[in-house]
Design a protein around this motif. Structure first.
Motif, PDB file in Angstrom:
ATOM      1  N   ASP A  66      14.249  12.847  33.867  1.00 40.32           N
ATOM      2  CA  ASP A  66      13.747  12.342  32.567  1.00 40.32           C
ATOM      3  C   ASP A  66      12.332  11.820  32.784  1.00 40.32           C
ATOM      4  OD1 ASP A  66      13.223  11.290  30.120  1.00 40.32           O
ATOM      5  OD2 ASP A  66      14.815   9.766  30.172  1.00 40.32           O
ATOM      6  N   LEU A  67      11.377  12.570  32.238  1.00 36.52           N
ATOM      7  CA  LEU A  67       9.949  12.218  32.428  1.00 36.52           C
ATOM      8  C   LEU A  67       9.361  11.443  31.246  1.00 36.52           C
ATOM      9  CD1 LEU A  67       8.775  15.646  33.915  1.00 36.52           C
ATOM     10  CD2 LEU A  67       9.375  13.562  35.146  1.00 36.52           C
ATOM     11  N   THR A  68      10.138  11.186  30.208  1.00 37.88           N
ATOM     12  CA  THR A  68       9.571  10.515  29.005  1.00 37.88           C
ATOM     13  C   THR A  68       9.156   9.076  29.304  1.00 37.88           C
ATOM     14  OG1 THR A  68      11.792   9.866  28.305  1.00 37.88           O
ATOM     15  CG2 THR A  68      10.940  11.955  27.470  1.00 37.88           C
ATOM     16  N   THR A  69       9.814   8.470  30.277  1.00 41.03           N
ATOM     17  CA  THR A  69       9.455   7.072  30.573  1.00 41.03           C
ATOM     18  C   THR A  69       8.105   6.949  31.257  1.00 41.03           C
ATOM     19  OG1 THR A  69      10.634   7.169  32.681  1.00 41.03           O
ATOM     20  CG2 THR A  69      11.879   6.418  30.753  1.00 41.03           C
ATOM     21  N   LEU A  70       7.598   8.086  31.721  1.00 41.58           N
ATOM     22  CA  LEU A  70       6.294   8.048  32.396  1.00 41.58           C
ATOM     23  C   LEU A  70       5.146   8.369  31.460  1.00 41.58           C
ATOM     24  CD1 LEU A  70       7.308   9.933  35.677  1.00 41.58           C
ATOM     25  CD2 LEU A  70       7.283   7.468  35.225  1.00 41.58           C
ATOM     26  N   VAL A  71       5.439   8.498  30.172  1.00 44.30           N
ATOM     27  CA  VAL A  71       4.405   8.820  29.182  1.00 44.30           C
ATOM     28  C   VAL A  71       4.077   7.552  28.393  1.00 44.30           C
ATOM     29  CG1 VAL A  71       3.802  10.241  27.195  1.00 44.30           C
ATOM     30  CG2 VAL A  71       5.256  11.173  29.019  1.00 44.30           C
ATOM     31  N   SER A  72       2.788   7.264  28.215  1.00 46.29           N
ATOM     32  CA  SER A  72       2.347   6.148  27.350  1.00 46.29           C
ATOM     33  C   SER A  72       1.505   6.718  26.222  1.00 46.29           C
ATOM     34  CB  SER A  72       1.550   5.123  28.145  1.00 46.29           C
ATOM     35  OG  SER A  72       0.369   5.705  28.674  1.00 46.29           O
ATOM     36  N   ALA A  73       1.783   6.238  25.003  1.00 45.38           N
ATOM     37  CA  ALA A  73       1.083   6.757  23.826  1.00 45.38           C
ATOM     38  C   ALA A  73       0.982   5.664  22.767  1.00 45.38           C
ATOM     39  CB  ALA A  73       1.819   7.976  23.276  1.00 45.38           C
ATOM     40  N   THR A  74       0.019   5.789  21.858  1.00 48.75           N
ATOM     41  CA  THR A  74      -0.181   4.851  20.737  1.00 48.75           C
ATOM     42  C   THR A  74      -0.316   5.623  19.446  1.00 48.75           C
ATOM     43  OG1 THR A  74      -2.582   4.890  21.060  1.00 48.75           O
ATOM     44  CG2 THR A  74      -1.339   3.159  22.209  1.00 48.75           C
ATOM     45  N   ASP A  75      -0.135   4.869  18.338  1.00 53.49           N
ATOM     46  CA  ASP A  75      -0.251   5.480  17.009  1.00 53.49           C
ATOM     47  C   ASP A  75      -0.906   4.476  16.078  1.00 53.49           C
ATOM     48  OD1 ASP A  75       0.638   7.871  15.286  1.00 53.49           O
ATOM     49  OD2 ASP A  75       1.315   6.137  14.127  1.00 53.49           O
ATOM     50  N   ASN A  76      -1.636   4.950  15.106  1.00 55.64           N
ATOM     51  CA  ASN A  76      -2.338   4.074  14.183  1.00 55.64           C
ATOM     52  C   ASN A  76      -1.399   3.319  13.257  1.00 55.64           C
ATOM     53  OD1 ASN A  76      -1.600   6.413  12.864  1.00 55.64           O
ATOM     54  ND2 ASN A  76      -3.368   6.382  11.465  1.00 55.64           N
ATOM     55  N   VAL A  77      -0.128   3.795  13.146  1.00 57.46           N
ATOM     56  CA  VAL A  77       0.816   3.158  12.225  1.00 57.46           C
ATOM     57  C   VAL A  77       2.112   2.818  12.939  1.00 57.46           C
ATOM     58  CG1 VAL A  77       2.188   3.463  10.131  1.00 57.46           C
ATOM     59  CG2 VAL A  77      -0.183   4.289  10.206  1.00 57.46           C
ATOM     60  N   ASP A  78       2.697   3.796  13.577  1.00 51.26           N
ATOM     61  CA  ASP A  78       4.063   3.681  14.088  1.00 51.26           C
ATOM     62  C   ASP A  78       4.058   3.023  15.461  1.00 51.26           C
ATOM     63  OD1 ASP A  78       6.711   3.907  14.552  1.00 51.26           O
ATOM     64  OD2 ASP A  78       6.777   6.114  14.558  1.00 51.26           O
ATOM     65  N   THR A  79       4.823   1.936  15.592  1.00 50.28           N
ATOM     66  CA  THR A  79       4.936   1.265  16.889  1.00 50.28           C
ATOM     67  C   THR A  79       6.196   1.686  17.647  1.00 50.28           C
ATOM     68  OG1 THR A  79       6.089  -0.593  15.851  1.00 50.28           O
ATOM     69  CG2 THR A  79       3.693  -0.760  16.022  1.00 50.28           C
ATOM     70  N   GLN A  80       7.105   2.439  17.025  1.00 54.20           N
ATOM     71  CA  GLN A  80       8.330   2.933  17.669  1.00 54.20           C
ATOM     72  C   GLN A  80       8.277   4.463  17.703  1.00 54.20           C
ATOM     73  OE1 GLN A  80      10.640   0.951  19.025  1.00 54.20           O
ATOM     74  NE2 GLN A  80       9.457  -0.873  18.385  1.00 54.20           N
ATOM     75  N   LEU A  81       7.465   4.966  18.605  1.00 56.78           N
ATOM     76  CA  LEU A  81       7.284   6.415  18.692  1.00 56.78           C
ATOM     77  C   LEU A  81       8.507   7.086  19.349  1.00 56.78           C
ATOM     78  CD1 LEU A  81       3.552   6.430  19.846  1.00 56.78           C
ATOM     79  CD2 LEU A  81       4.412   7.035  17.581  1.00 56.78           C
ATOM     80  N   LEU A  82       8.693   8.346  19.012  1.00 55.96           N
ATOM     81  CA  LEU A  82       9.798   9.143  19.579  1.00 55.96           C
ATOM     82  C   LEU A  82       9.247  10.002  20.727  1.00 55.96           C
ATOM     83  CD1 LEU A  82      12.714  10.211  19.551  1.00 55.96           C
ATOM     84  CD2 LEU A  82      11.954  11.918  17.844  1.00 55.96           C
ATOM     85  N   PHE A  83       9.792   9.774  21.964  1.00 54.63           N
ATOM     86  CA  PHE A  83       9.369  10.548  23.140  1.00 54.63           C
ATOM     87  C   PHE A  83      10.472  11.574  23.471  1.00 54.63           C
ATOM     88  CE2 PHE A  83       7.093   6.600  23.396  1.00 54.63           C
ATOM     89  CZ  PHE A  83       5.835   6.938  23.876  1.00 54.63           C
ATOM     90  N   THR A  84      10.108  12.838  23.555  1.00 54.12           N
ATOM     91  CA  THR A  84      11.065  13.926  23.896  1.00 54.12           C
ATOM     92  C   THR A  84      10.450  14.851  24.936  1.00 54.12           C
ATOM     93  OG1 THR A  84      10.240  15.323  22.094  1.00 54.12           O
ATOM     94  CG2 THR A  84      12.121  13.871  21.598  1.00 54.12           C
ATOM     95  N   GLN A  85      11.319  15.604  25.593  1.00 54.91           N
ATOM     96  CA  GLN A  85      10.806  16.583  26.557  1.00 54.91           C
ATOM     97  C   GLN A  85      11.662  17.857  26.476  1.00 54.91           C
ATOM     98  OE1 GLN A  85      11.614  14.361  30.277  1.00 54.91           O
ATOM     99  NE2 GLN A  85      12.850  16.142  30.923  1.00 54.91           N
TER     100      GLN A  85
END
Length: 732
Positions: free
Chosen positions: A536-555
């Motif tokens: 599971d590599l999603t925990t190694l990804v960091s990202a931001t959004d102008n609105v959403d603070t609960q982003l969905l990480f998938t692989q």
């Protein structure tokens, strides 16, 4: 010289007048001879001065109405017989320093010299030495019937001073005779005045005047009652009036002024004045004498008065003020000025007209009514005020507010105003023909957007108001985030009537998330079956959004998928509006060699990695013998220390920091000494073994602080108990 003028003036200057006049100096004695009536025989002569040194009469002295015209109604008549006034000796008669002796006399010559054949006879005499044929005077005044002259003198003991007038002062006339004595810078000056004119003057070195103990005589030289040889009685024959002794020497100028009967000259009077009345319609007459210019040929300082006097309250209108210029001898001149008291106080309006609300007619206007009858006004001077209004009654005004100005005016032109508002309203609200359509807005990188001004898209009209007010809510330029809301538009005319409409607004996000860090490429070893499970590599990804603070990480492929070949994993980050961003990770599969990282798959889905003797749970990275990404549950953990346990704190040679230094360190660093700050723990983690040693050292230091405080408290309690036993207050 005109004798009448001289005598009248002398009263004012010398002070020999009867009641109401004042002497220039303080009076010692004053005999007016006004306490009897014409023809009455005198017995006791009353002293009208302040000391009451009354005299007794010897012989047949009588009162007469033949008095000088200065105002005294009665004089004393001395005959050739033995008659005179005796005033007992008194220290007050021993005037020292400056003094004046004066009287009015009217000598009478009957064809022969009076007693003893001497022409010189005394009418005032303060006897110093008397008896045995020797008579000396302290001071005296006499008349020479032969030379028609007057004489006066004083005695210093064996010496004295004498002053004598020239002749020409005939009998049967009133004369004012005054002798002044003045000490000045070691010299004494004796001066004789007749009717205010200096007749003679003598000076010598100042010496004390010899008074003796004998009486003061009026009408004779001494107390002798017989005509024996050597007697110095020398009684006066004629009329005597207004005998006065004062303790001040009059000046020559004061006698020269005695004949002044010329009134002052007013060269400039006060111009007519206009003054303002107060709120009651009255005014106080001001002090105007300073504007009068007057001069006098004798008096350098003319007294100026006014009538009405300063401060007299007068009403509005014209008033005559009389100004009187008076010199020291009572001569007067007058002038006048008109003082006009002007009413400057405006009327008072206690009640104005009430505001009016009118409805516009078909033309959009209304007629203003007559409202002057509602005004209640008053004035302190004018009872009948003129009340007007502008605009006048009947004036048509349009929709809106009009101000009516009411003016109350008095006869003097003073006025006061008040206002009332006339509100003409339109009762028909505006009509909205078309509202704004529904709107969709998109936020920017900050997740916000500004509401545009859409009022211009509203189509509205009104039967009166051509310039309608359109208000948008929420207002233009208000910042909003994603969501849905209603825009309302309120159209209002000038009369306050309004109509509304609404439009729906949807604020959406069309900006994809931003991937700051993607997972790094990975190398994993295949197991004995030559396959490996994709982690599971999603925990190694960091990202931001102008609105959403609960982003969905998938692989894709997902974690746990088995693969035997190198695989590219696609990592996707998606926000609530389905905007997404992707990055890729390459997994390299190394064949099974019995070494290198390998993945053990457990039944609960937790990945356990083994790599070069290091074990990691929940994470592929492992730099320690055991790395766990999560919580550890254990019944007991034993930590072997790598440094000395801090029992040395209780040693005698331990350098214990003071509380002041400890406080200073805390204020500067915000943490205890030898304890790492929060930022260091957050970045490097908490070293348990090291921190246990540090904590125990702080606990032992704290124990020592408490022991010292306990010892100090016990010591203070002992001192308090000792002080209480001696009843000494704590504060001493």
């Amino acid at each position: 010289m005109l004798q009448g003028m001289a005598r009248k003036a002398v009263i004012w200057v010398v002070g020999l007048g009867f009641q109401g006049y004042m002497a220039l100096g303080a009076t010692v004695v004053h005999y007016t001879f006004d306490d009897g009536f014409d023809g009455q025989t005198a017995n006791t002569i009353i002293d009208a001065g302040p000391h009451g040194l009354n005299g007794t009469v010897t012989g047949d002295l009588t009162y007469t109405s033949d008095a000088p015209e200065h105002g005294g109604p009665i004089a004393l008549n001395a005959t050739p017989d033995i008659d005179f006034v005796t005033v007992p000796n008194d220290p007050l008669l021993h005037v020292s320093g400056n003094f004046t002796i004066e009287a009015f006399v009217k000598p009478r010559f009957d064809g022969e010299f009076p007693i003893f054949g001497s022409p010189v006879h005394v009418f005032i005499n303060k006897l110093r030495v008397g008896g045995g044929g020797s008579y000396l005077s302290a001071y005296y005044l006499s008349y020479d019937y032969q030379a028609n002259s007057f004489k006066g003198g004083i005695s210093f003991g064996s010496t004295g001073e004498v002053v004598q007038s020239g002749g020409g002062f005939g009998d049967e006339q009133w004369y004012h005779v005054a002798m002044t004595y003045e000490e000045n810078a070691g010299n004494s000056v004796l001066t004789l005045y007749i009717d205010g004119v200096q007749a003679d003057q003598s000076s010598s070195t100042s010496q004390p005047i010899s008074y003796g103990t004998h009486p003061l005589y009026i009408g004779a030289g001494n107390f002798a009652t017989s005509s024996g040889t050597g007697s110095w009685r020398r009684n006066f024959v004629g009329l005597i009036d207004e005998v006065r002794i004062s303790d001040e020497a009059l000046s020559l100028q004061e006698f020269l002024n005695a004949g002044d009967v010329t009134p002052p000259t007013i060269s400039e009077c006060v111009p007519d004045q206009v003054i303002d009345a107060d709120a009651n319609g009255d005014a106080d007459i001001p002090d105007l004498v300073g504007s009068v210019t007057a001069t006098d040929d004798q008096d350098s300082s003319v007294d100026i008065s006014q009538d009405p006097t300063v401060g007299t309250t007068v009403s509005a209108g014209d008033h005559i003020v009389l100004f009187t210029a008076e010199d020291d001898n009572g001569n007067t001149a007058t002038c006048s000025a008109t003082v006009t008291v002007r009413d400057v106080t405006p009327p008072t309006i206690s009640q104005c007209a009430a505001g009016q609300a009118l409805s516009a007619g078909s033309a959009g206007t209304a007629a203003i009514p007559n409202l002057t009858g509602e005004i209640v006004a008053g004035d302190t001077v004018d009872p009948a005020l003129d009340i007007t209004q502008i605009p006048v009654a009947g004036t048509n005004v349009g929709v809106g507010q009009s101000i009516i100005v009411f003016t109350a005016t008095d006869d003097a032109g003073n006025f006061t105003t008040c206002t009332a508002a006339i509100a003409v309203s339109d009762d028909t609200p505006p009509v909205i023909g078309a509202c704004v359509g529904n709107q969709t807005l998109f936020v920017d990188e900050t997740g916000l957007t500004a509401i545009p001004d859409l009022t211009g898209a509203v189509d509205a009209s009104d039967n009166v108001d051509a310039d309608l007010d359109i208000i948008q809510n929420p207002a233009p330029n208000q910042i909003v985030g994603v969501g849905h809301f209603q825009l309302s538009f309120t159209v209002t005319d000038d009369d306050g009537h309004s109509a509304t409409c609404t439009a729906s607004v949807s604020v959406e996000d069309d900006i994809a998330p931003t991937i700051a860090t993607c997972a790094p490429d990975q190398e994993i070893s295949a197991g004995p079956d030559d396959t490996a499970l994709i982690p599971d590599l999603t925990t190694l990804v960091s990202a931001t959004d102008n609105v959403d603070t609960q982003l969905l990480f998938t692989q894709f492929p997902g974690g746990g998928t088995a693969t035997s070949v190198d695989t590219v994993v696609i990592l996707a980050v998606t926000d609530d509006f389905a905007n997404s961003a992707t990055c890729t990770v390459t997994l390299t599969i190394n064949p099974w060699s019995g070494n290198g990282p390998s993945l053990w798959n457990t039944d609960n889905g937790t990945d356990i990695y083994h790599n070069d003797g290091n074990v990691s749970i929940g994470t592929i990275e492992s730099h320690e013998k055991l790395t766990v990404d999560g919580k550890i549950l254990a019944e007991e953990v034993i930590v072997e220390l790598s440094e000395t346990w801090p029992d040395y704190v209780f040693g005698a040679d331990y350098d214990m920091p003071s509380l002041d230094k400890l406080n200073e360190h805390i204020q500067q660093t915000n943490h205890l000494p030898d304890i790492p700050p929060a930022c260091e723990i957050e970045n490097k983690g908490l070293p348990v073994s090291d921190m246990l040693v540090r904590h125990m050292r702080k606990i032992e230091e704290l124990t020592l602080y408490i022991i010292k405080q306990h010892e100090r408290i016990n010591h203070l309690n002992q001192r308090i108990e000792a002080l209480e036993k001696t009843n000494i207050p704590y504060g001493n």
